[in-house]
Design a protein around this motif. Structure first.
Motif, short mmCIF file in Angstrom:
data_model
loop_
_atom_site.label_atom_id
_atom_site.label_comp_id
_atom_site.label_asym_id
_atom_site.label_seq_id
_atom_site.Cartn_x
_atom_site.Cartn_y
_atom_site.Cartn_z
N GLY A 101 -37.01 14.17 -11.64
CA GLY A 101 -36.10 15.16 -11.09
C GLY A 101 -36.22 15.30 -9.59
O GLY A 101 -35.22 15.33 -8.87
N VAL A 102 -37.45 15.36 -9.10
CA VAL A 102 -37.67 15.43 -7.65
C VAL A 102 -37.12 14.18 -6.97
O VAL A 102 -36.45 14.25 -5.93
N VAL A 103 -37.40 13.03 -7.58
CA VAL A 103 -36.92 11.77 -7.01
C VAL A 103 -35.39 11.73 -7.00
O VAL A 103 -34.78 11.29 -6.02
N GLN A 104 -34.74 12.21 -8.08
CA GLN A 104 -33.28 12.21 -8.11
C GLN A 104 -32.69 13.09 -7.01
O GLN A 104 -31.71 12.71 -6.36
N THR A 155 -33.26 11.09 -3.75
CA THR A 155 -32.51 9.84 -3.62
C THR A 155 -31.01 10.10 -3.49
O THR A 155 -30.35 9.48 -2.64
N TRP A 156 -30.46 11.00 -4.30
CA TRP A 156 -29.05 11.35 -4.13
C TRP A 156 -28.80 11.94 -2.75
O TRP A 156 -27.82 11.60 -2.09
N GLY A 157 -29.70 12.82 -2.31
CA GLY A 157 -29.51 13.48 -1.02
C GLY A 157 -29.58 12.54 0.16
O GLY A 157 -28.93 12.78 1.19
N LEU A 162 -25.45 11.67 1.77
CA LEU A 162 -25.92 11.67 3.16
C LEU A 162 -24.79 11.84 4.17
O LEU A 162 -24.88 12.65 5.10
N LEU A 163 -23.72 11.07 3.98
CA LEU A 163 -22.67 11.06 5.00
C LEU A 163 -21.79 12.30 4.97
O LEU A 163 -21.02 12.53 5.90
N ALA A 202 -29.04 18.32 -6.02
CA ALA A 202 -29.26 17.39 -4.91
C ALA A 202 -28.50 17.82 -3.65
O ALA A 202 -29.08 17.89 -2.57
N SER A 203 -27.20 18.09 -3.78
CA SER A 203 -26.45 18.48 -2.59
C SER A 203 -26.88 19.86 -2.11
O SER A 203 -26.95 20.11 -0.89
#
Length: 400
Positions: free
Chosen positions: A26-29, A32-34, A39-40, A157-158
């Motif tokens: 969960g932390v990794v997701q 990684t999504w963020g 990102l952009l 994530a967002s």
């Protein structure tokens, strides 16, 4: 517990170990999504302003990354099926780190785009599809609940990373923000995966390690099921990627101010998480095809209300967001239930390819339609796609 196929379940299936794996993934997701897909959303304008590169080319680099992810995803699934998720997810985070380093140091748009190609390979090996395949490899037919739990984490994530990205861009510049995310992937995500994930899959011996397995070939009813699932996942991916990029522009075109559009759009994230929490609370007592049915139905209702000019825009977005949130679970759980756990990582990778390729191209096509035909045409097309997914879903029910 005995794993499907007669193998012996790994210690990963123990409740304490399972919780640790889900927390780590969960932390990794979130990270990684963020630092890739989301990102952009924050950094595109600062990058264009600082470098003078056209904004559409900066944003288009994400589409390039998604194309690479789409082409790489079947290979990722095969690797997870053969070797387990631990080395593949670690490699994916390593590629994200390398790609972020490249774009942070890129002196030209060409090298910036190259960095996104590397990030795209990392996305294929680290985001939901790879994580779901990993859970399927670890837990077999029991992976539905871990998959649902993981989407609860990913839904933030967002929410977590957009403010972080904005803070980093304000204080370190966009290049500093990318360097920070590169360091996080290398120093946080890779070690976390190395510690938390087991080195073996759910089964023991050479078969569990993937040695000597024949290629996965589908025929007859299984092939029909796979093709129908591929169509549904691809159509839903087109809808989701278009909405994620164009929702504010669509609301602006319908007469909403930017502030009003942002306020309405803010309900999407919470509605996704709320729908996933309800699914988690249900304990998986219903077949996952019902989850997919609710997901497609809610997406269609939300889009139809938007297209029809329903005055309570927030309510329409809640319906759409809830459906999109449920679909993230369904696209992982339905193939597991219908096609079996043994081949799940390989088939999950194959299913991801057309969806990712469509997601890469859909926002560009939607922007063209929005420019020349207006928001109503875009929403009308999205409603038609949702109805198309509903038809394919009906055929999938009939084929069972």
């Amino acid at each position: 517990m005995t794993a499907p196929g007669g193998g012996t379940a790994s210690v990963a299936a123990a409740p304490g170990a399972a919780r640790g794996i889900i927390v780590a993934l969960g932390v990794v997701q979130i990270l990684t999504w963020g630092s890739s897909y989301y990102l952009l959303a924050v950094l595109a304008a600062p990058i264009a302003g600082d470098t003078g590169w056209p904004l559409q080319w900066v944003v288009g680099s994400l589409s390039l990354g998604l194309l690479v992810a789409g082409f790489a995803s079947p290979r990722v699934g095969a690797l997870i099926g053969a070797h387990g998720g631990r080395p593949v997810l670690m490699a994916g985070c390593g590629l994200l780190s390398l790609g972020l380093l490249v774009i942070a140091l890129a002196p030209s748009l060409t090298l910036f785009a190259l960095g996104w190609c590397i990030i795209g390979a990392g996305m294929a090996a680290s985001l939901y599809d790879a994580a779901f395949a990993t859970l399927g490899h670890l837990y077999g037919a029991s992976a539905r609940r871990p998959i649902t739990s993981l989407t609860l984490w990913g839904g933030f994530a967002s929410t977590v990373c957009w403010p972080i990205s904005a803070f980093l861009a304000a204080h370190l510049g966009w290049r500093g923000a990318c360097l920070t995310y590169a360091a996080v992937q290398a120093a946080v995500c890779v070690p976390l995966l190395a510690v938390a994930l087991p080195t073996q899959g759910r089964t023991s011996g050479p078969r569990g390690a993937g040695a000597g397995r024949p290629p996965v070939i589908l025929r007859g009813a299984e092939l029909t099921t796979f093709l129908l699932l591929g169509g549904i996942v691809t159509l839903a991916g087109i809808i989701a990627s278009t909405m994620s990029v164009q929702v504010l522009a669509l609301l602006n075109a319908k007469g909403f101010s930017l502030a009003e559009a942002v306020a309405a759009g803010a309900v999407l994230g919470p509605s996704q998480v709320a729908a996933r929490a309800i699914e988690q609370a249900s304990g998986g007592r219903h077949h996952p095809l019902w989850t997919m049915t609710w997901a497609v139905g809610l997406m269609a209702v939300g889009l139809a209300l938007l297209a029809a000019g329903f005055p309570l825009i927030a309510a329409a977005l809640v319906a759409y967001g809830a459906g999109n949130g449920l679909f993230s679970i369904a696209k992982g759980a339905v193939p597991l239930a219908l096609l079996g756990a043994e081949r799940y990582p390989v088939l999950a990778g194959r299913l991801a390819r057309p969806a990712l390729l469509a997601q890469a191209l859909a926002p560009l096509g939607a922007a063209y339609v929005l420019t020349f035909a207006g928001a109503g045409a875009v929403l009308g097309l999205l409603v038609m796609l949702a109805l198309g997914a509903g038809v394919l879903l009906g055929l999938l029910w009939l084929s069972r």
